[in-house]
Design an enzyme around this catalytic site. Structure first.
Site, PDB file in Angstrom:
ATOM      1  N   GLY A  56       0.832  -1.200   0.000  1.00 52.95           N
ATOM      2  CA  GLY A  56       0.000   0.000   0.000  1.00 52.95           C
ATOM      3  C   GLY A  56       0.866   1.249   0.000  1.00 52.95           C
ATOM      4  O   GLY A  56       2.072   1.187   0.273  1.00 52.95           O
ATOM      5  N   CYS A  83       5.305  -6.153   1.636  1.00 48.24           N
ATOM      6  CA  CYS A  83       5.648  -4.725   1.583  1.00 48.24           C
ATOM      7  C   CYS A  83       4.984  -3.975   2.749  1.00 48.24           C
ATOM      8  O   CYS A  83       5.378  -4.138   3.892  1.00 48.24           O
ATOM      9  CB  CYS A  83       5.265  -4.149   0.221  1.00 48.24           C
ATOM     10  SG  CYS A  83       6.032  -2.546  -0.128  1.00 48.24           S
ATOM     11  N   TYR A  84       3.955  -3.148   2.498  1.00 43.15           N
ATOM     12  CA  TYR A  84       3.255  -2.474   3.591  1.00 43.15           C
ATOM     13  C   TYR A  84       2.714  -3.493   4.581  1.00 43.15           C
ATOM     14  O   TYR A  84       2.696  -3.256   5.797  1.00 43.15           O
ATOM     15  CB  TYR A  84       2.115  -1.624   3.021  1.00 43.15           C
ATOM     16  CG  TYR A  84       1.293  -0.885   4.060  1.00 43.15           C
ATOM     17  CD1 TYR A  84       1.706   0.356   4.535  1.00 43.15           C
ATOM     18  CD2 TYR A  84       0.107  -1.424   4.546  1.00 43.15           C
ATOM     19  CE1 TYR A  84       0.941   1.044   5.484  1.00 43.15           C
ATOM     20  CE2 TYR A  84      -0.651  -0.757   5.487  1.00 43.15           C
ATOM     21  CZ  TYR A  84      -0.233   0.486   5.957  1.00 43.15           C
ATOM     22  OH  TYR A  84      -0.986   1.155   6.893  1.00 43.15           O
ATOM     23  N   HIS A 171       7.791  -7.764  -3.614  1.00 44.39           N
ATOM     24  CA  HIS A 171       6.505  -8.189  -4.186  1.00 44.39           C
ATOM     25  C   HIS A 171       6.672  -9.504  -4.947  1.00 44.39           C
ATOM     26  O   HIS A 171       7.047  -9.504  -6.123  1.00 44.39           O
ATOM     27  CB  HIS A 171       5.960  -7.103  -5.122  1.00 44.39           C
ATOM     28  CG  HIS A 171       5.524  -5.868  -4.410  1.00 44.39           C
ATOM     29  ND1 HIS A 171       4.251  -5.706  -3.895  1.00 44.39           N
ATOM     30  CD2 HIS A 171       6.199  -4.729  -4.102  1.00 44.39           C
ATOM     31  CE1 HIS A 171       4.160  -4.527  -3.309  1.00 44.39           C
ATOM     32  NE2 HIS A 171       5.320  -3.909  -3.421  1.00 44.39           N
ATOM     33  N   GLU A 173       4.353 -11.266  -6.071  1.00 45.83           N
ATOM     34  CA  GLU A 173       3.238 -11.438  -7.002  1.00 45.83           C
ATOM     35  C   GLU A 173       3.517 -10.921  -8.407  1.00 45.83           C
ATOM     36  O   GLU A 173       2.790 -11.243  -9.351  1.00 45.83           O
ATOM     37  CB  GLU A 173       1.972 -10.760  -6.439  1.00 45.83           C
ATOM     38  CG  GLU A 173       2.007  -9.233  -6.394  1.00 45.83           C
ATOM     39  CD  GLU A 173       2.585  -8.675  -5.108  1.00 45.83           C
ATOM     40  OE1 GLU A 173       2.243  -7.534  -4.762  1.00 45.83           O
ATOM     41  OE2 GLU A 173       3.406  -9.363  -4.471  1.00 45.83           O
ATOM     42  N   ASP A 230     -19.344 -12.523 -20.915  1.00 40.98           N
ATOM     43  CA  ASP A 230     -19.773 -12.646 -19.527  1.00 40.98           C
ATOM     44  C   ASP A 230     -21.236 -13.085 -19.416  1.00 40.98           C
ATOM     45  O   ASP A 230     -21.555 -14.039 -18.696  1.00 40.98           O
ATOM     46  CB  ASP A 230     -19.575 -11.322 -18.793  1.00 40.98           C
ATOM     47  CG  ASP A 230     -18.160 -10.791 -18.936  1.00 40.98           C
ATOM     48  OD1 ASP A 230     -17.259 -11.612 -19.192  1.00 40.98           O
ATOM     49  OD2 ASP A 230     -17.955  -9.572 -18.806  1.00 40.98           O
ATOM     50  N   SER A 231     -22.124 -12.384 -20.099  1.00 40.53           N
ATOM     51  CA  SER A 231     -23.539 -12.745 -19.999  1.00 40.53           C
ATOM     52  C   SER A 231     -23.806 -14.098 -20.637  1.00 40.53           C
ATOM     53  O   SER A 231     -24.678 -14.848 -20.188  1.00 40.53           O
ATOM     54  CB  SER A 231     -24.419 -11.662 -20.638  1.00 40.53           C
ATOM     55  OG  SER A 231     -24.181 -11.563 -22.036  1.00 40.53           O
ATOM     56  N   LYS A 373     -11.693 -12.467 -15.931  1.00 38.42           N
ATOM     57  CA  LYS A 373     -12.142 -12.731 -17.298  1.00 38.42           C
ATOM     58  C   LYS A 373     -11.583 -14.034 -17.862  1.00 38.42           C
ATOM     59  O   LYS A 373     -12.322 -14.802 -18.502  1.00 38.42           O
ATOM     60  CB  LYS A 373     -11.747 -11.565 -18.201  1.00 38.42           C
ATOM     61  CG  LYS A 373     -12.103 -11.759 -19.684  1.00 38.42           C
ATOM     62  CD  LYS A 373     -13.595 -11.706 -19.937  1.00 38.42           C
ATOM     63  CE  LYS A 373     -14.081 -10.282 -19.930  1.00 38.42           C
ATOM     64  NZ  LYS A 373     -15.488 -10.170 -20.398  1.00 38.42           N
TER      65      LYS A 373
END
Length: 517
Positions: A56, A83-84, A171, A173, A230-231, A373
């Site tokens: 953050g 990190c934070y 990090h 990630e 998506d729909s 997605k």
């Protein structure tokens, strides 16, 4: 709802928080992102296998900064601070956090000293990582030991001697930490004991059971189809759960891409055998948009009209309809809350999250709201949807209304449809469609001087947008071969009356969003 084999990610405002979730799910472990306002009682009820505290932009010793309850450290759940998150763990445990003499942004080499997070790493060896911090832990808290060190961050990693508390200053990630996936996997499996069962098949089975329980044995469901992935996946998932008690309503709001209505009708009615009803409400939508130029006003008016059309069509369907299906995705949900736990700053209202009337006559079913997605596409394939539907680029609920910057009129829509169709046709012809996350044309609210047939023209400008991304949370512009851009520009200028200039958008997300409105 509890998730005894899932990971809870607490978001302290890091630009990388969504990447944490992606890395966890890549290990086939379920996770969710929540704000720091979730207290320890709520966390206990969620029953996570582990908790990750994100990075953050704040300093732990600042006023009014997001924090965590000290009780979290003693509740027996494994915690990983990044990190934070590491600085917060140190701060809550009695350690010393200070402003670094030199802020550190970018690549760094850390020396591994040991610890559970670094299982598989040779002790004393160095490994490259990605740093992004202005503060660091200057003194470890009582009971903690150092597990990694770098020249600028002597305490680049640490863990508690007896409690399942772990932290790193860098990090893991991000892709710039090459062995970050191993560090996250060590936390998930060796420390938290997670089971890697978060798969499309597992999701479909669990969600179908959940939908059946929610809807019951008799009530009916309606679903709004937009023509997008998506729909379509949401509809197929609900259809598997409730069968012919699902009616899909495809609203032609006049804001669709070229040939979109015919494709949706062919796929759902003829190929999948789903009860599909098409409503042509284009006149009503365009009337609502007359004179409207503000993008948020466009989205809200479209959302309100959308529900009005649904109410009318639902009455025509008949039966006990109690539920409305929407294709809300996890990025829509994430971008709708603030890390501080209060009202978030609105970047744009997501069509499936905001802009809907408060007195909704149906209960919402959002079966995809936990998915990114790419996960939605995997679920679509698991459900047997055709690849030309599953692999389609994302298309926003408000359609072309938010790709016309300014007032939406029928002539402007026809112009944009023609340009957009040429653009996508040339991308497919060049074999580039599947390399691009999303590509579309935008009609800009400006005119420019040109020369066409030895005469002066003063016509409109088309902007082209194409980005690469994994989940839509971050994106970069696609580097087209120059000859492809040249062919697209030439065709649009020559084949679309009223356009004399074509420009290409080379903005990344952030700082821009993918859509222009």
């Amino acid at each position: 709802m509890s998730h005894p084999d899932g990971i809870l990610i607490i978001d302290f405002g890091s630009q990388f928080t969504q990447l944490i979730a992606r890395r966890v799910r890549e290990q086939r472990v379920y996770c969710e992102i929540h704000p720091p306002s979730r207290d320890v009682t709520w966390i206990r009820e969620w029953k996570p296998a582990g908790v990750i505290l994100s990075g953050g932009p704040n300093s732990v010793y600042g006023e009014g900064v997001p924090t965590a309850q000290p009780e979290l450290l003693a509740c027996g759940v494994p915690v990983l601070g990044l990190c934070y998150g590491m600085q917060l763990l140190a701060h809550l445990s009695g350690g010393h956090v200070v402003a670094a003499a030199r802020k550190e942004y970018g690549r760094a080499d850390v020396r591994v000293l040991g610890g559970s997070l670094f299982k598989g790493f040779a002790p004393g060896a160095t490994t490259p990582v990605w740093m992004s911090h202005g503060d660091h832990v200057d003194e470890p808290p009582p009971g903690w030991r150092i597990t990694a060190s770098s020249d600028n961050s002597p305490i680049a990693g640490m863990e508690h001697a007896h409690l399942p508390l772990h932290a790193v200053q860098f990090h893991p990630e991000v892709a710039h930490t090459p062995r970050g996936g191993e560090i996250i996997a060590n936390f998930l499996f060796d420390i938290c004991g997670c089971t890697p069962d978060w798969t499309p098949e597992h999701f479909v089975e669990a969600e179908v059971a959940k939908i059946r329980e929610t809807v019951g044995p008799e009530r009916r469901v309606i679903c709004g189809l937009s023509g997008g992935v998506d729909s379509a996946v949401a509809a197929a998932l609900v259809h598997r759960a409730v069968g012919d008690r699902l009616t899909c309503i495809f609203v032609d709001h006049g804001l669709l891409r070229l040939g979109e209505r015919a494709q949706v009708e062919s796929t759902f009615h003829r190929s999948l055998g789903i009860d599909l009803r098409t409503v042509d409400a284009s006149a009503e939508f365009l009337n609502d948009l007359a004179g409207i130029t503000d993008p948020e006003a466009k989205r809200k008016r479209i959302g309100h009209r959308f529900i009005d059309v649904f109410e009318a069509e639902a009455r025509a369907v008949g039966g006990d309809i109690g539920f409305l299906v929407q294709g809300t995705l996890y990025p829509d949900v994430i971008e709708s809350f603030s890390p501080a736990g209060g009202p978030s700053v609105t970047i744009k209202t997501h069509h499936n999250v905001g802009g809907l009337p408060e007195r909704l006559p149906f209960k919402l079913i959002e079966p995809l709201r936990e998915l990114f997605k790419d996960e939605v596409r995997q679920v679509g394939r698991e459900l047997g949807l055709p690849e030309d539907m599953v692999g389609r680029h994302p298309f926003p609920g408000p359609g072309l209304a938010i790709r016309i910057l300014g007032e939406v009129t029928r002539p402007q829509l026809e112009l944009l449809r023609a340009a957009d169709a040429i653009y996508l046709e040339e991308i497919r012809a060049a074999g580039l469609y599947d390399q691009i996350w999303q590509a579309f044309a935008v009609l800009l609210p400006i005119r420019s001087v040109g020369v066409m047939g030895d005469f002066r023209s003063y016509d409109q400008v088309i902007g082209l947008r194409a980005v690469t991304s994994r989940d839509g949370m971050t994106a970069d512009w696609f580097p087209f071969p120059p000859d492809v851009l040249a062919a697209i520009s030439s065709r649009i200028a020559n084949e679309v009356p009223g356009v004399n200039r074509v420009v290409y958008d080379i903005s990344s997300k952030p700082p821009a969003t993918i859509e222009w409105e």
